[in-house]
Design an enzyme around this catalytic site. Structure first.
Site, PDB file in Angstrom:
ATOM      1  N   ASP A 191     -25.899  37.670  93.331  1.00 56.70           N
ATOM      2  CA  ASP A 191     -26.407  38.554  94.379  1.00 56.70           C
ATOM      3  C   ASP A 191     -27.839  38.958  94.004  1.00 56.70           C
ATOM      4  OD1 ASP A 191     -26.657  40.115  96.604  1.00 56.70           O
ATOM      5  OD2 ASP A 191     -24.744  41.145  96.372  1.00 56.70           O
TER       6      ASP A 191
HETATM    7  C1  BGC Z   1     -26.421  41.982  99.265  1.00 57.84           C
HETATM    8  C2  BGC Z   1     -25.905  40.631  99.692  1.00 57.84           C
HETATM    9  C3  BGC Z   1     -26.967  39.847 100.428  1.00 57.84           C
HETATM   10  C4  BGC Z   1     -28.182  39.762  99.528  1.00 57.84           C
HETATM   11  C5  BGC Z   1     -29.304  38.947 100.135  1.00 57.84           C
HETATM   12  C6  BGC Z   1     -27.758  41.898  98.576  1.00 57.84           C
HETATM   13  O1  BGC Z   1     -28.310  43.153  98.388  1.00 57.84           O
HETATM   14  O2  BGC Z   1     -25.461  42.582  98.419  1.00 57.84           O
HETATM   15  O3  BGC Z   1     -24.760  40.795 100.496  1.00 57.84           O
HETATM   16  O4  BGC Z   1     -26.489  38.585 100.766  1.00 57.84           O
HETATM   17  O5  BGC Z   1     -28.654  41.075  99.288  1.00 57.84           O
HETATM   18  O6  BGC Z   1     -29.904  39.593 101.181  1.00 57.84           O
END
Ligand code: BGC
Length: 731
Positions: free
Chosen positions: A258
């Site tokens: 993530d």
């Molecule tokens: C979130 C994810 C997301 C990623 C990319 C993160 O902060 O937890 O769900 O896919 O950002 O935007």
């Protein structure tokens, strides 16, 4: 992930891999956030594996061209984006979609979103989110499919099918990314990013199940979650990433971190610096790091000790996904076919699907609204267009307001529109103005809720009441003495206790997307007949969460709610004699159970259920293990004059087992359409997976012989009880 690649494609991956040095390989294992076009081009030229969407088909093609024509190995890019519940056409938030109890809703969202996003140059979507969550304080509860593992699994798989189509290589297919693996929805206190500590059993029985479902559905990638489990951040958790996901389940796709999840290992306190964090994460089985700041030159030093075998495994997965997506043969999208304004059929689908997600929680006959009538439409959602929900990009087609759509769809309603208060209370209710506007009206429709911004990531709440002055608005209207219909537009379950008894009907509309306001108007006026059911419990009080229907019984289950009156007995001498009333599992200051339970929801039609039976009342463990299912048949009759859908639920309860079992557990469900006056025969089935539970003795999942209850019906308080015996063997 992709099924088996044909041998030529596999050879392509191997040949390419053999030509790459360590630096080129490591570059493939990075995805970084949106930069300037120049920075993106530099990264593509250097051979980075993936980028965030550069906001348009032409820009995507341009950066892709740099990767293909100017990078050392000409490897095309994965271009990723959060396509969570729509790209341009926005569909209901996933929690609302689960309330449809109709996975075709989510598959249709996936198909249309994939068509729109791929035409814009996206080939990788960070969705579906299949985190089970039982805690509405957690803002991200709206992004997942509710509190039940089976729903998460089935709806997650539907999204994967929708995104990935019949083949990943089709131009309208996107690679899915199931997230956040795993346990993220169980953040302690409902506070986003917080730690999680749970047994392997809870993990296996609940939180891992939806991920298994999406892996079986062929998801191209999985995203690791931010949380720890028992102190070990998932990004550095070999047991979860490698042993379970890759080795036990045979997942052959890409595990991506993530956003900054690898760098976050430093503040987690398990790595001294980013270099050590990278070693831990890639060593645990992560394949791609997602980060905000990236210096490709640092990678070889940071990952000096990463074994060749692990490095090749990660790169092979990335390249295989790219081959499966057809990127080596056709890396570009057709710019002339870019969808900027969605066609009418996408928007019509959004409206139809949204009507399937609304849940009618209470109705004394005030709904559907019938004209001619004088209606006061009030509350912040009377005029707000904030129906899209969390996680929508700037590309989302805006919604309209309920004032506009209701006026359009029900011209025989004489509407007085008065928002009367803001979402967060900065404009308190002017009670005198509301009373004056309500005078002479036949009914009040109060559209209240949470703005999208108060839901989603980093939007946990400690208090689950309606924010601002909105509860007072409901009371002012109830005091006016006219029937009150509450339309609740929200991304999480809210506490309704302060006003529920005072109103005549409640439509839980959720954030329903681009056509959300039209869908609400359809449901209020009866143009659409509500059939949604709760995919998540609605608590009576914030202090009751986490709350879920499939809890264990405890040794002292309560049969009545708590009382806050003083004790009238001697605790020492009479305590044990009071087990039935006092020493039971409940809150002294709260009635028993949720306000509305998982599976609750009403319709404007009435239905009768008959002939509910098991095809066979006994089955053996071996038969179940070899794929035999238990079948339940039932007949539903629509006894009203209105066509409608009914949801059939099948729960199981293992009465005696070696480990305490949930009081009930969803084993199957089906939404059926029943025309007025007609009957439909339905058959539902379940098998080993729905009867098995995890035992930590090396045996893994097992079904224990014994007696089971099978509970079948349309809602939790209307279930037919059947007996099922599971035998050790045929004797
Ligand atoms: C979130 C994810 C997301 C990623 C990319 C993160 O902060 O937890 O769900 O896919 O950002 O935007």
């Amino acid at each position: 992930m992709t099924g088996t690649l044909d041998p030529r494609a596999q050879e392509r991956v191997d040949t390419l891999l053999a030509t790459m040095d360590r630096a080129a390989k490591l570059n493939q294992l990075q995805v970084t956030f949106r930069m300037t076009p120049e920075e993106n081009a530099d990264l593509a030229r250097a051979g980075i594996g993936a980028l965030f969407w550069p906001m348009g088909a032409a820009a995507a093609n341009a950066v892709q061209r740099v990767a293909v024509e100017e990078s050392p190995h000409g490897i095309p890019l994965l271009i990723g984006l959060d396509v969570i519940h729509g790209h341009r056409t926005i569909f209901p938030v996933p929690l609302a979609q689960a309330c449809s109890f109709d996975p075709s809703v989510t598959e249709a969202d996936g198909r249309i979103s994939a068509a729109e996003a791929t035409s814009n140059g996206v080939n990788w979507a960070y969705s579906p989110m299949v985190d089970v969550s039982r805690d509405p304080r957690w803002g991200r509860i709206c992004e997942g499919f509710g509190e039940d593992a089976l729903l998460g699994s089935i709806f997650g798989a539907a999204k994967v099918r929708g995104f990935q189509g019949a083949s990943l290589s089709e131009p309208t297919s996107l690679a899915a990314c199931a997230k956040h693996y795993v346990g993220y929805g169980a953040a302690e206190g409902g506070r986003d990013y917080n730690g999680v500590d749970m047994s392997e059993r809870r993990l296996r029985d609940v939180y891992l199940r939806p991920f298994k479902g999406v892996v079986e559905a062929g998801t191209g990638s999985v995203m690791a979650s931010f949380n720890t489990i028992a102190g070990r951040p998932v990004h550095a958790n070999r047991h979860l990433l490698t042993e379970i996901l890759k080795e036990e389940w045979g997942f052959d796709g890409v595990i991506v971190g993530d956003a900054d999840g690898v760098a976050n290992l430093v503040p987690h306190g398990v790595a001294r610096d980013h270099a050590e964090a990278r070693q831990l994460a890639f060593g645990a089985g992560l394949d791609v790091e997602m980060g905000v700041e990236l210096d490709l030159d640092e990678l070889p030093d940071d990952l000096e000790t990463m074994p060749d075998e692990r490095l090749d495994d990660a790169v092979r997965r990335v390249l295989t996904l790219k081959v499966a997506l057809g990127l080596f043969d056709n890396p570009y999208v057709d710019e002339s076919a870019e969808i900027l304004d969605p066609p009418g059929d996408h928007l019509d689908a959004a409206q139809d699907l949204a009507t399937r997600c609304g849940v009618l929680l209470a109705n004394d006959g005030t709904l559907p609204l019938a004209g001619p009538a004088k209606v006061i439409l009030t509350g912040p959602y009377a005029t707000s267009t904030d129906h899209l929900g969390a996680w929508v990009q700037h590309t989302g087609v805006p919604a309209r307001s309920l004032a506009e759509t209701l006026a359009e769809s029900a011209p025989d309603l004489d509407l007085t529109v008065l928002p009367a208060t803001s979402f967060l209370g900065d404009e308190p209710v002017d009670a005198a103005a509301v009373r004056a506007a309500a005078a002479g009206c036949d009914v009040a429709v109060v559209a209240v809720g949470e703005p999208s911004d108060l839901t989603g990531e980093a939007s946990s709440r400690a208090d689950l009441h309606l924010p601002g002055d909105q509860e007072r608005l409901i009371h002012v209207l109830a005091d006016a003495g006219i029937p009150v219909v509450v339309v609740l537009v929200t991304g999480r379950p809210l506490v309704m206790a302060p006003w529920l008894e005072r109103v005549n009907a409640v439509l839980l509309a959720w954030h329903l997307g681009t056509r959300g306001a039209e869908a609400i108007a359809d449901l209020l006026t009866g143009r659409a007949n509500p059939a949604g059911r709760l995919a998540v419990s609605i608590p009576r009080a914030t202090g009751q969460v986490p709350i879920h229907y499939d809890h264990e019984n405890t040794g002292r289950p309560a049969t009545t709610g708590g009382q806050i009156t003083p004790r009238t007995f001697d605790i020492g001498l009479e305590g044990p004699a009071n087990i039935a009333e006092h020493f039971t599992s409940k809150y002294r200051d709260l009635d028993l159970g949720p306000e509305f339970a998982f599976g609750d929801g009403l319709s404007y039609s009435t239905f009768a259920h008959a002939a509910t039976a098991l095809r066979a009342e006994a089955v053996t463990v071996d038969e179940l293990a070899s794929g035999r299912t238990v079948q339940v048949s039932t007949r539903v009759t629509n006894t009203s004059e209105r066509d409608g859908d009914e949801v059939l639920l099948v729960f199981v309860h293992d009465l005696v087992a070696s480990l305490a079992q949930p009081v009930r557990r969803l084993a199957a469900f089906r939404r059926v359409h029943v025309p007025a006056g007609e009957s439909v025969e339905a058959e539902l089935e379940f098998g080993f997976d729905q009867l098995a539970f995890w035992v930590d003795d090396g045996a893994g999942f097992r079904v224990e012989p014994g007696d089971f209850e099978v509970l079948v019906g349309p809602r939790p308080d209307d279930l037919t009880r059947l007996q099922l015996t599971i035998k050790e063997d045929l004797t």
